[in-house]
Design an enzyme around this catalytic site. Sequence first.
Site, short mmCIF file in Angstrom:
data_model
loop_
_atom_site.label_atom_id
_atom_site.label_comp_id
_atom_site.label_asym_id
_atom_site.label_seq_id
_atom_site.Cartn_x
_atom_site.Cartn_y
_atom_site.Cartn_z
N ARG A 150 9.71 5.41 89.19
CA ARG A 150 10.94 5.69 88.44
C ARG A 150 12.08 4.89 89.07
O ARG A 150 11.90 4.17 90.04
CB ARG A 150 11.25 7.19 88.46
CG ARG A 150 11.42 7.79 89.83
CD ARG A 150 11.48 9.31 89.76
NE ARG A 150 11.62 9.89 91.09
CZ ARG A 150 11.44 11.18 91.36
NH1 ARG A 150 11.11 12.02 90.40
NH2 ARG A 150 11.60 11.64 92.57
N THR A 152 14.88 3.68 91.31
CA THR A 152 15.18 3.99 92.72
C THR A 152 16.49 3.38 93.18
O THR A 152 16.86 3.49 94.34
CB THR A 152 14.08 3.42 93.66
OG1 THR A 152 14.11 1.99 93.54
CG2 THR A 152 12.72 3.96 93.33
N TRP A 163 11.19 -11.44 91.17
CA TRP A 163 10.75 -11.88 89.83
C TRP A 163 10.94 -13.38 89.66
O TRP A 163 10.13 -14.06 89.03
CB TRP A 163 11.49 -11.10 88.74
CG TRP A 163 10.96 -9.70 88.60
CD1 TRP A 163 11.60 -8.54 88.93
CD2 TRP A 163 9.66 -9.33 88.14
NE1 TRP A 163 10.77 -7.46 88.69
CE2 TRP A 163 9.58 -7.91 88.21
CE3 TRP A 163 8.54 -10.03 87.68
CZ2 TRP A 163 8.44 -7.19 87.83
CZ3 TRP A 163 7.40 -9.32 87.30
CH2 TRP A 163 7.36 -7.93 87.38
N SER A 212 4.97 -11.36 82.06
CA SER A 212 6.12 -10.87 81.30
C SER A 212 5.86 -9.44 80.81
O SER A 212 6.76 -8.59 80.83
CB SER A 212 6.38 -11.81 80.12
OG SER A 212 7.31 -11.23 79.23
N HIS A 215 6.28 -7.06 83.69
CA HIS A 215 7.72 -6.93 83.96
C HIS A 215 8.35 -5.96 82.95
O HIS A 215 9.13 -5.06 83.31
CB HIS A 215 8.35 -8.32 83.86
CG HIS A 215 9.73 -8.41 84.44
ND1 HIS A 215 10.45 -9.58 84.48
CD2 HIS A 215 10.52 -7.45 84.99
CE1 HIS A 215 11.63 -9.35 85.05
NE2 HIS A 215 11.70 -8.06 85.37
N ARG A 247 17.91 -4.14 78.34
CA ARG A 247 16.73 -4.94 78.68
C ARG A 247 15.95 -5.41 77.44
O ARG A 247 15.24 -6.40 77.51
CB ARG A 247 15.79 -4.13 79.58
CG ARG A 247 16.42 -3.78 80.93
CD ARG A 247 15.56 -2.78 81.69
NE ARG A 247 16.23 -2.21 82.84
CZ ARG A 247 16.15 -2.70 84.08
NH1 ARG A 247 15.45 -3.79 84.31
NH2 ARG A 247 16.76 -2.11 85.09
N CYS A 354 12.10 -2.24 98.35
CA CYS A 354 12.03 -0.78 98.20
C CYS A 354 10.57 -0.36 98.26
O CYS A 354 9.75 -0.87 97.51
CB CYS A 354 12.65 -0.42 96.84
SG CYS A 354 12.00 1.06 96.09
N CYS A 357 8.93 0.93 95.05
CA CYS A 357 8.70 -0.17 94.09
C CYS A 357 7.56 -1.04 94.59
O CYS A 357 6.74 -1.54 93.82
CB CYS A 357 9.95 -1.03 93.94
SG CYS A 357 11.45 -0.08 93.66
#
Length: 428
Positions: A150, A152, A163, A212, A215, A247, A354, A357
Site C-alpha cells: 500500500r 508508504t 523506474w 509498464s 508499473h 496516474r 523503502c 516497497c
Amino acid sequence: QVTGYLDDCTCDVETIDAFNNYKLFPRLNELLESDYFRYYKVNLQKPCPFWEDNSHCGMRDCAVQPCPSDEVPDGIRAGSYKYSEEANNLAEECEEAKRLGAVDDSLSKETRQAVLQWAQHDDSSDSFCEADDIHSPDAEYVDLLLNPERYTGYKGPDAWKIWNSIYEENCFKPQNVKRPLASGRGDDGGHTFYKWLKGVCVEKRAFYRLISGLHASINIHLSARYLLQDSWSEKKWGPNVTEFQQRFDEVLTSGEGPRRLKNLYFLYLIELRALSKVLPFFERPGFQLYTGNKSQDAEMKQLLLEILHLAKSFPLHFDENSFFAGNKKEAAKLKEEFRLHFKNISKIMDCVGCFKCRLWGKLQTQGLGTALKILFSENLIEKIPESGPSYGFQLTRQEIVALFNAFGRVSTSVKELENFRNILQNMR
C-alpha cells in the site's frame, strides 16, 4: 475508458474483467491467505549493486529504515540540542516513516518450525531472476498478510530513479528515443517513442509492455490502499481517486494513462498463460504444498489445481508461439538478452529505499520472472514424469510463492480498476 482489444493479442479487456473479477479473483485470494503462500523469504539487507544508496533518514521517503544514530546530527545525539524545533521535527518524521513503512517480521514459534521444514523441500534452479540466497543470515521470512502492499510515502527522486533506470537501461530502448512524459520538455506526445516501439520485434515490445504493466499495477495498489486518515485513534486506508486520476486519466496524462492500463491487461494475460502451462508440474501426486498440516495441505493443493484448471479454461489465451520464432541462432541470442535484461531489473529492486516497497518489488519481479521461465520451458514441462523427480523443470518454494502472489497482485489491480470505474461513474 479502457475497452476493446489489446495489441499483439486476440483478447479484449471485457473478457478479462468478467473472468478475473467474478471467477478467479475470489479463489486466488483464498489461496494466498493460506500458510504456504503467506510467508516469503527475502533478504531486505542486500546493498544496491548499481549506485551509492544515500536515502536520508528524516525524509518520509526512507519509509522503513529506522534512524541509524550516525545519520542523526551530533548535536541531537549530544542531547543539548534535543529540544529544538528542528530536532523534534526530524524525530517525528523518522517515527512516521518507520511506522508507515516498517516491515512486520513477527512469526510465531510454530510457524518458525514449519518454515524450517519447508526449506528442506526447496530445490534451486532459477533463471530469470537474481534470486536471494535464502540461506544467507540476512534472509528472513516475512508474513505478507501483515505487510500488505500500500502507499508508504515513498516517492520523489529516489523512486523516480528506480523506474528511470529500469526503463532507460533495461527495456532495449535507444537513448535518443525519449519516453512519453519522461522530461515534460519537448515531448511530442510519445509519437517518436511509439513509432520506435511499433518498429521493434514482438519480443522487445512485449518486454516493455510487461514492465509498464507491472508499473501500472503497483500504482493501482498505491492508489487503492492510500492513507486517507491518520489520527491517534485510527488509520484509515482506502481508494484515493485523485491519485488514481493523476496516474491514469486520459486527459491528465496526455493519453498515456489508458496505454498503461492496457499494458496491465497484457501482463495479466502473460502470467495467466504461465499458470495454464504449469499445470502438469503441480498435478503430480508427489507434489505437495508442504506446511506440516496434512489436511490443510491437501485442501490447498485441491484449491491450487482448481485455480490452474480455471486458468487453462480461459477462452482467449495469449499465444506465446510468436516469441523467439524466427532464425534459431538469432532467437537464442534474443532470448538470452531478454533473460539478462530481466535479471538486471530484479537486481535493481535491491536499490528501492523503502523496505516494504522493496519487499513487494522483489516478490513481483520474481513472480514475473518465474512466469517467463515457465513459458520458455514448455518442452521440459511436457516431459515431466507423473511420478518421481522432475529433473528437467523445477520450481522452488520461493518461485511458487512469488508466482502466485505476483499474479494475485495483478488480479487485484484488475479488480480495483472496476472499483475505481464505479466510483468515477457515481461522481459524474
